[in-house]
Design an enzyme around this catalytic site. Structure first.
Site, mmCIF file in Angstrom:
data_model
loop_
_atom_site.group_PDB
_atom_site.id
_atom_site.type_symbol
_atom_site.label_atom_id
_atom_site.label_comp_id
_atom_site.label_asym_id
_atom_site.label_seq_id
_atom_site.Cartn_x
_atom_site.Cartn_y
_atom_site.Cartn_z
ATOM 1 N N THR A 182 -50.779 -136.806 -8.405
ATOM 2 C CA THR A 182 -51.131 -136.020 -7.220
ATOM 3 C C THR A 182 -51.334 -136.992 -6.063
ATOM 4 O O THR A 182 -51.671 -138.157 -6.290
ATOM 5 C CB THR A 182 -52.437 -135.241 -7.440
ATOM 6 O OG1 THR A 182 -53.447 -136.190 -7.789
ATOM 7 C CG2 THR A 182 -52.302 -134.235 -8.550
ATOM 8 N N GLU A 327 -49.372 -129.954 -9.809
ATOM 9 C CA GLU A 327 -49.746 -129.420 -11.124
ATOM 10 C C GLU A 327 -48.925 -128.195 -11.514
ATOM 11 O O GLU A 327 -48.969 -127.748 -12.657
ATOM 12 C CB GLU A 327 -51.238 -129.011 -11.116
ATOM 13 C CG GLU A 327 -52.210 -130.182 -11.010
ATOM 14 C CD GLU A 327 -52.537 -130.560 -9.559
ATOM 15 O OE1 GLU A 327 -51.706 -130.285 -8.666
ATOM 16 O OE2 GLU A 327 -53.614 -131.128 -9.329
#
Ligand code: AMP
Length: 541
Positions: A182, A327
């Site tokens: 991320t 995600e």
């Protein structure tokens, strides 16, 4: 009773082989300097075979992580297939991460080999001494190697020494294929580990008519970087169908991109809003033929309604708004109008199209309030967006921070949303970006979108600034549009006031030259909040 169908494993190998068999002459085009590099799916297939042999010789085994530090290019596409199809994991490294985070993710993933573009060598050379697990660096260039990196090899020399046929293994579909960290606005980035199955199913969803609607006749240009959530799965989807792919390489200015759209007759492309805002602005003063473009996918942060309207009305380009996360592979929602909405007044249609859309088929979404109860679908009640589905992460890679984010089979996104009666989701804010003003919440996303609708505004962001009485109040930063009449504060207030309650309006509007961006081109609110945390806000009458 069990069904009697094949237990066919969903892996990337058949995607690559199909493109080779059915579309061997279809082009894959990359901008390299002023010139274009052109080759075909047949070349891609053969070089991917050579790459798999080379990886084996370098000692890469099933499950090993192999890093890529590269722009959007045909070589990066070879790595997208060659690494996972031979059983290893393609770890795309975000070239805009600060050095300490780059070191962190390479060591955390324990990358064994790193493939690097020649132009990005300085980034790696600076941090090489801190990389604990990397055994080889492979430099992607046609020219002789010039680098201080230890154990550096030439990509082209490695490939040239290998046969083009490779005996691809039959992998179980849940084998790890790729990983992305991320972009990590707080703390260290977290690793998301995609499987062959998740990449396969996600690529299918990109092709759905109600997804991004990719077809084999498309000429697809991913502007979203290949290091950011696998370029939204666009390269896998395009290869699945045999669509032409055009890669901009490092040439990512608005002018580079419109020139590419015009010259290569791009039909579909995707990227973050700041980029399209730059293009919309360029088109105010320069003429390009964008008539080939049938769809421009915008996601990563909220697309202002003015962007969607501007492209449609002035340039006849359809902007499709989508939402997703690292995600979620990333496609979670896509904003296509339902058939019943086709006859709505234009203004209402744009209003809906500026929302993030309805859940993609196969993805389940819900919004949950602080008491853990699902909120009403009334377009008003706010809740945290939670998501589950076949291409949603079930955990972070080796990370304690998974605790609390994956609960009861749902992933907690940290995005605050409303859902309307038709199921259209609107992102109100990230939980941490909302302005908490005297017990009420103010959406910075809505304010930004409204301010960017002012004709004199190029970019705008809104942050929460601490306030002695109200706890927090909004402050807007505005970049005026170049070559346009500079906007005044009063005209911006007048422009947005009809859409907000008085107490929701920013206490102040500051004009700035530029707004800090994150490694993936979003407004970097953490940095901006830090810069303005002591700003003395005036009271608004
Ligand atoms: P990343 O994992 O870097 O792609 O960031 C994911 C986050 O970007 C989401 O949780 C949202 O906060 C934000 N985001 C992505 N797409 C959109 C969108 N269309 N509108 C608003 N926010 C978005």
């Amino acid at each position: 009773m069990q069904g009697l169908m094949m237990d066919y494993q969903l892996t990337l190998r058949p995607i690559l082989e199909r493109a080779y068999k059915l579309f061997p002459k279809r082009e894959i085009v990359t901008k390299v300097g002023p010139a274009m590099h052109r080759y075909t799916y047949a070349d891609l297939y053969q070089r991917t075979g050579q790459l798999a042999h080379a990886l084996e010789k370098l000692g890469v085994k099933a499950g090993d992580r192999v890093g890529t530090l590269a722009w959007n290019t045909y070589r990066h596409l070879e790595l997208y297939f060659g690494i996972p199809c031979m059983g290893a994991v393609c770890h795309t490294l975000n070239l805009r991460l600060p050095p300490d985070q780059l070191i962190y993710i390479i060591n955390h993933a324990a990358d064994k080999v790193i493939f690097v573009d020649q132009t990005l060598l300085p980034l790696l050379e600076k941090i090489a001494a801190h990389l604990k697990t990397v055994e080889h660096f492979v430099v992607m260039t046609n020219t002789p190697l010039q680098t201080s990196l230890p154990n550096a090899l030439s990509y082209e020399e490695l490939l040239a020494a290998e046969p083009t046929e490779y005996n691809w293994p039959d992998l179980p579909e849940n084998t790890a294929a790729a990983m992305c960290y991320t972009s990590g606005t707080t703390g260290d980035p977290k690793g998301v580990l995609y499987s062959h199955r998740s990449c396969y199913l996600h690529a299918m969803s990109v092709c759905f008519g109600d997804g991004l609607g990719l077809t084999s006749s498309d000429i697809m240009m991913p502007v979203v970087p290949m290091f950011h959530v696998l370029a939204w799965g666009l390269p896998y989807a395009a290869t699945m169908l045999g669509a032409v792919q055009v890669f901009p390489g490092p040439h990512m200015t608005p002018r580079d991109l419109v020139e590419l759209i015009q010259a290569e007759k791009i039909t579909i492309t995707g990227g973050v809003p700041t980029l399209w805002l730059g293009i919309l602005n360029l088109l105010e003063s320069e003429r390009y033929d964008l008539s080939s473009l049938r769809s421009m996918v915008v996601g990563g942060s909220a697309a202002p309604q003015s962007l969607i309207e501007g492209f449609q009305k002035k340039h006849n380009v359809r902007v499709v708004h989508a939402w997703g996360m690292t995600e979620t592979s990333p496609l979670g929602t896509v904003c296509n109008l339902k058939r019943e909405m086709f006859d709505l007044p234009e203004e209402e249609q744009y209003h809906i199209r500026a929302k993030q859309g309805i859940p993609s088929p196969c993805v389940e979404l819900r919004a949950v309030d602080e008491a853990g109860k699902e909120v009403q679908w009334d377009g008003k009640a706010m809740g945290e967006l939670q998501v589950r589905g076949p291409w949603v992460a079930s955990n972070y890679y080796n990370d304690d921070r998974s605790v609390g984010r994956f609960e009861g089979g749902w992933f907690r996104t940290g995005d605050v949303v409303t859902i309307d009666e038709e199921g259209y989701i609107q992102i109100v804010d990230r939980t941490k970006d909302l302005v908490k003003s005297g017990g009420e919440w103010i959406s910075t996303v809505e304010l930004e979108s409204a301010i960017m609708g002012h004709p004199g505004v190029l970019e705008a962001t809104v942050i929460a600034v601490p306030h002695p009485k109200w706890q927090e109040r909004p402050l807007a930063l505005v970049v005026p549009r170049p070559n346009a009449e500079p906007p005044s504060k009063e005209s911006i207030y007048a422009h947005i006031a009809p859409h907000f309650a008085k107490w929701q309006l920013p206490n102040d509007i500051l004009f700035v030259e530029s707004i800090p961006k994150t490694s993936v081109g979003k407004f970097d609110k953490k940095v901006i909040r830090e810069q303005y945390k002591d700003y003395a806000l005036p009271e608004r009458a």
